[in-house]
Design a protein around this motif. Structure first.
Motif, short mmCIF file in Angstrom:
data_model
loop_
_atom_site.label_atom_id
_atom_site.label_comp_id
_atom_site.label_asym_id
_atom_site.label_seq_id
_atom_site.Cartn_x
_atom_site.Cartn_y
_atom_site.Cartn_z
N UNK A 268 -2.86 -9.71 -2.71
CA UNK A 268 -4.10 -10.47 -2.68
C UNK A 268 -4.50 -10.94 -4.06
N UNK A 269 -5.12 -12.12 -4.11
CA UNK A 269 -5.74 -12.63 -5.32
C UNK A 269 -7.22 -12.89 -5.07
N UNK A 270 -7.98 -13.04 -6.15
CA UNK A 270 -9.40 -13.32 -6.03
C UNK A 270 -10.25 -12.12 -5.68
N UNK A 271 -9.66 -10.92 -5.64
CA UNK A 271 -10.41 -9.75 -5.19
C UNK A 271 -10.41 -8.61 -6.21
N UNK A 272 -9.64 -8.73 -7.28
CA UNK A 272 -9.52 -7.61 -8.22
C UNK A 272 -9.16 -8.13 -9.61
N UNK A 273 -9.16 -7.22 -10.56
CA UNK A 273 -8.85 -7.52 -11.95
C UNK A 273 -7.36 -7.81 -12.15
N UNK A 274 -6.55 -7.55 -11.13
CA UNK A 274 -5.12 -7.81 -11.15
C UNK A 274 -4.70 -8.18 -9.72
N UNK A 275 -3.55 -8.80 -9.53
CA UNK A 275 -3.08 -9.03 -8.16
C UNK A 275 -3.04 -7.70 -7.41
N UNK A 276 -3.58 -7.68 -6.19
CA UNK A 276 -3.81 -6.42 -5.48
C UNK A 276 -2.76 -6.25 -4.38
N UNK A 277 -2.06 -5.13 -4.44
CA UNK A 277 -1.06 -4.82 -3.42
C UNK A 277 -1.12 -3.34 -3.10
N UNK A 278 -1.09 -3.01 -1.82
CA UNK A 278 -1.13 -1.62 -1.37
C UNK A 278 0.13 -1.38 -0.54
N UNK A 279 1.12 -0.72 -1.13
CA UNK A 279 2.39 -0.53 -0.45
C UNK A 279 2.26 0.29 0.83
N UNK A 280 1.22 1.13 0.92
CA UNK A 280 1.03 1.92 2.13
C UNK A 280 0.78 1.02 3.34
N UNK A 281 0.12 -0.09 3.13
CA UNK A 281 -0.13 -1.03 4.23
C UNK A 281 1.17 -1.66 4.69
N UNK A 282 2.05 -1.96 3.75
CA UNK A 282 3.34 -2.53 4.09
C UNK A 282 4.20 -1.52 4.85
N UNK A 283 4.16 -0.27 4.40
CA UNK A 283 4.92 0.78 5.08
C UNK A 283 4.42 0.98 6.51
N UNK A 284 3.10 0.84 6.70
CA UNK A 284 2.53 1.01 8.04
C UNK A 284 2.98 -0.08 8.99
N UNK A 285 3.35 -1.25 8.47
CA UNK A 285 3.80 -2.35 9.32
C UNK A 285 5.26 -2.19 9.75
N UNK A 286 6.03 -1.45 9.00
CA UNK A 286 7.45 -1.29 9.32
C UNK A 286 7.62 -0.64 10.69
N UNK A 287 8.41 -1.29 11.53
CA UNK A 287 8.65 -0.78 12.88
C UNK A 287 7.63 -1.21 13.90
#
Length: 346
Positions: A268-287
């Motif tokens: 995500x952009x526009x929401x934090x002091x750096x580009x925002x990524x949460x790998x746990x959300x990506x892991x939750x999508x697997x499968x």
């Protein structure tokens, strides 16, 4: 504008020596100058020396031996976005770059400079107001003031500014690596570690050390994500506006839309002091199936702990909906930035 010296070295060793010269207080490299010169005109940044690095030969885009791509720090944004290897193998990056700024700015702005953009927070640019990012310890009036454009994630008591780049959002999703060099040697910085959250030092935007120069950005092979990706940027007007919320989404699907997700990327952009990524959300999508329900659950994980500061409260729902929209577009194989970009009315 305050006085400064100017040099134009012909090779990288001379450039690094100029940047490391203890007699040049706050020496800064300059390429396109699309952000730095504006900040100097406003008096926000006052480097004692500018080192023009355009003659260093760092403007090539080259295939990497591991199947990835190497982006020269001095390659212009436009050249990068329209490079056929970027367009075919990293369409997410091409779309993100073309969603940013204007054609004229993209023709001038360099890849390395894009990484080093500073926030567009109103208080940072206004020398008549306090700003912890500009003058540490002076205060952050944005927390109670004009904060519609500002952060909802990763904030601190010291700062709620956002990083403005579109390109960086895609680079974070693609696991890019930043290669830097100084008179002391070379090092590689994973993109996740390049930009900082504000903490108690909001004046520091990145982990780049004084005297270090970005030479190139490496992209690992991302072929499995090329067919199913999308960059969606929500902003107040259709062009030349910074993101209220942007999302870079990419899926590795077993089957087409509605198929099973093998792997996912969300930044995500526009929401934090750096580009925002949460790998746990990506892991939750697997499968999981590529459905709106799956995407909504992932959005909940990405936005865990998010909070608004009054004028930007709308970003909470906007970010959630934009994540779903971007993942849905990626599942369909959109591969391009969306035209659905108007934000909330003021």
């Amino acid at each position: 504008m305050n006085p400064f010296t100017f040099s134009r070295p012909g090779d990288i060793e001379a450039a690094l020596a100029a940047l490391a010269d203890p007699g040049s207080v706050g020496a800064r490299p300059v390429a396109g100058g699309t952000n730095l010169l504006d900040l100097m005109k406003e008096g926000v940044m006052r480097p004692g020396r500018l080192v023009d690095i355009n003659a260093l030969g760092l403007d090539r885009i080259e295939d990497a031996p591991d199947g990835g791509l190497r982006l020269g720090a001095l390659a212009r944004n436009a050249d990068t976005a329209y490079d056929e290897r970027v367009r075919s193998r990293y369409p997410l990056l091409s779309a993100a770059i073309l969603a940013g700024a204007s054609p004229q700015l993209r023709n001038m702005a360099s890849n390395g400079g894009n990484l080093l953009q500073r926030t567009r927070c109103y208080y940072f640019y206004d020398l008549g107001t306090p700003c912890n990012k500009r003058t540490p310890g002076s205060g952050c009036p944005a927390r109670e003031g004009l904060n519609r454009q500002l952060a909802i994630l990763g904030t601190s008591e010291q700062c709620i500014a956002t990083h403005p780049s579109d390109m960086c959002v895609a680079l974070r999703a693609l696991d890019a690596v930043v290669h830097v060099r100084s008179t002391s040697g070379e090092r590689d910085i994973p993109f996740a570690d390049f930009h900082r959250l504000p903490g108690d030092r909001p004046d520091l935007d990145s982990t780049l050390e004084p005297g270090e120069l970005i030479t190139h950005i490496d992209l690992p092979d991302a072929g499995r994500f090329a067919a199913h990706c999308a960059y969606i940027k929500v902003r107040d007007r259709l062009s030349y506006a910074f993101a209220l919320v942007s999302v870079a989404a990419a899926l590795d699907l077993d089957g087409g839309p509605g198929g099973t997700i093998r792997a996912a990327r969300i930044a995500l952009g526009g929401v934090a002091h750096k580009p925002w990524r949460v790998e746990a959300a990506e892991a939750a999508l697997a499968g999981q199936p590529a459905t709106e329900a799956s995407f909504s659950a992932a959005a909940d994980i990405v936005l865990h702990g998010a909070r608004g500061y009054g004028q930007n409260d709308f970003k909470l729902a906007l970010a959630h909906n934009t994540i779903i929209q971007a993942l849905s577009a990626a599942a369909r194989g959109a591969g391009q930035a969306s035209g659905e970009q108007r934000g909330e009315p003021t």
